[in-house]
Motif scaffolding. Sequence first.
Motif, PDB file in Angstrom:
ATOM      1  N   GLY A 139       0.799  -1.210   0.000  1.00  0.00           N
ATOM      2  CA  GLY A 139       0.000   0.000   0.000  1.00  0.00           C
ATOM      3  C   GLY A 139       0.838   1.269   0.000  1.00  0.00           C
ATOM      4  N   LEU A 140       0.154   2.391   0.087  1.00  0.00           N
ATOM      5  CA  LEU A 140       0.784   3.701   0.108  1.00  0.00           C
ATOM      6  C   LEU A 140       1.709   3.827   1.323  1.00  0.00           C
ATOM      7  N   ALA A 141       2.907   4.368   1.099  1.00  0.00           N
ATOM      8  CA  ALA A 141       3.898   4.573   2.165  1.00  0.00           C
ATOM      9  C   ALA A 141       4.301   3.259   2.826  1.00  0.00           C
TER      10      ALA A 141
ATOM     11  N   ALA B 240       7.425   9.599 -13.201  1.00  0.00           N
ATOM     12  CA  ALA B 240       6.127   9.364 -12.561  1.00  0.00           C
ATOM     13  C   ALA B 240       5.110  10.404 -13.019  1.00  0.00           C
ATOM     14  N   ASP B 241       3.885   9.927 -13.324  1.00  0.00           N
ATOM     15  CA  ASP B 241       2.870  10.854 -13.834  1.00  0.00           C
ATOM     16  C   ASP B 241       1.624  10.942 -12.957  1.00  0.00           C
ATOM     17  N   GLY B 242       1.661  10.329 -11.756  1.00  0.00           N
ATOM     18  CA  GLY B 242       0.560  10.461 -10.818  1.00  0.00           C
ATOM     19  C   GLY B 242      -0.721   9.758 -11.225  1.00  0.00           C
TER      20      GLY B 242
ATOM     21  N   HIS C 168      -5.845  12.793   0.125  1.00  0.00           N
ATOM     22  CA  HIS C 168      -4.679  12.296  -0.603  1.00  0.00           C
ATOM     23  C   HIS C 168      -3.925  13.430  -1.289  1.00  0.00           C
ATOM     24  N   GLN C 169      -4.646  14.396  -1.795  1.00  0.00           N
ATOM     25  CA  GLN C 169      -3.977  15.516  -2.450  1.00  0.00           C
ATOM     26  C   GLN C 169      -3.193  16.358  -1.448  1.00  0.00           C
ATOM     27  N   ARG C 170      -3.750  16.536  -0.253  1.00  0.00           N
ATOM     28  CA  ARG C 170      -3.020  17.260   0.796  1.00  0.00           C
ATOM     29  C   ARG C 170      -1.736  16.540   1.162  1.00  0.00           C
TER      30      ARG C 170
ATOM     31  N   ALA D 262      -0.140   8.910  -3.945  1.00  0.00           N
ATOM     32  CA  ALA D 262      -1.284   9.588  -3.337  1.00  0.00           C
ATOM     33  C   ALA D 262      -2.095  10.337  -4.392  1.00  0.00           C
ATOM     34  N   THR D 263      -1.411  10.931  -5.357  1.00  0.00           N
ATOM     35  CA  THR D 263      -2.106  11.610  -6.453  1.00  0.00           C
ATOM     36  C   THR D 263      -2.911  10.619  -7.281  1.00  0.00           C
ATOM     37  N   ALA D 264      -2.348   9.426  -7.507  1.00  0.00           N
ATOM     38  CA  ALA D 264      -3.073   8.390  -8.240  1.00  0.00           C
ATOM     39  C   ALA D 264      -4.349   7.992  -7.505  1.00  0.00           C
TER      40      ALA D 264
END
Length: 258
Positions: A25-27, A61-63, A126-128, A179-181
């Motif tokens: 997962g994320l992080a 990376a393109d998010g 997620h954007q923050r 996170a952007t994805a």
Amino acid sequence: MVALNDIQTHYCTNGCGPAVVFVHGLAEDHRSWRRQQDEFTDHHTYAYDLRGHGASTLGGADGTLAQLRDDLIAFLTEVSGPAVCVGFSLGGTVVLSAAAQRPDLVTGIAVLGTSSVVGRAAAEFHQRRAEQVGDAAAVLDGLREDTAAMLASSTVDVDDLVARRAESIGDGRGYANAATAMAGLHGNPLTPELAAIKCPVTVIGGENDVLCPRKAADILLEALPRATYREIPGAGHLMNGDNPDATTAALRDALSQR
């Protein structure tokens, strides 16, 4: 390490038998699956680091979820071959996207704490987190806050988990990318693509998961042609931390049905 697409991908492998690919997962990084890789020695398991996480490079990376999906497809094509894929949270979304795109490469699926769409509040969250990258103190505070919210058990060492998660994201650019994805699932949900997944899917949720509640699992169960649900008692979002025994047992059962 292996060159895939525009990055160097780091992975760990263990065991012998049918192929299983774990996606974190994320992080996080491949270490989040260490318990399962140690135990599932009757399978040939692979756990790789997503781009910009662990020891994998970031590349261009393109998010987007599509890019993370294509990284998994490349891994299945060039390293493991067709495999059962197991994904947690962001990793589960990556797995579902890959299976919808290339059903010939994904022979079975287990997803934990996974969503195919996020609401406005989750997208803004997620954007923050992505925008905090560059401010090391803010990123660390965010990881600490998020990790505590992901756990239901007071016996888990939060500081140890935060330190490991911070180490896994390095300079944070891969974390921001992922996170952007995830934020992109608000305007471009994966749900409509799930009907293309014909292999069996085990959807696993934590009993006390406030980040990815039962509603998210119900959306998956309704959209997937062949899905079953398992719940991990006493677990929050980080169910492999809260209740690793039950999580491992649920995954073992999912693999035995393939």
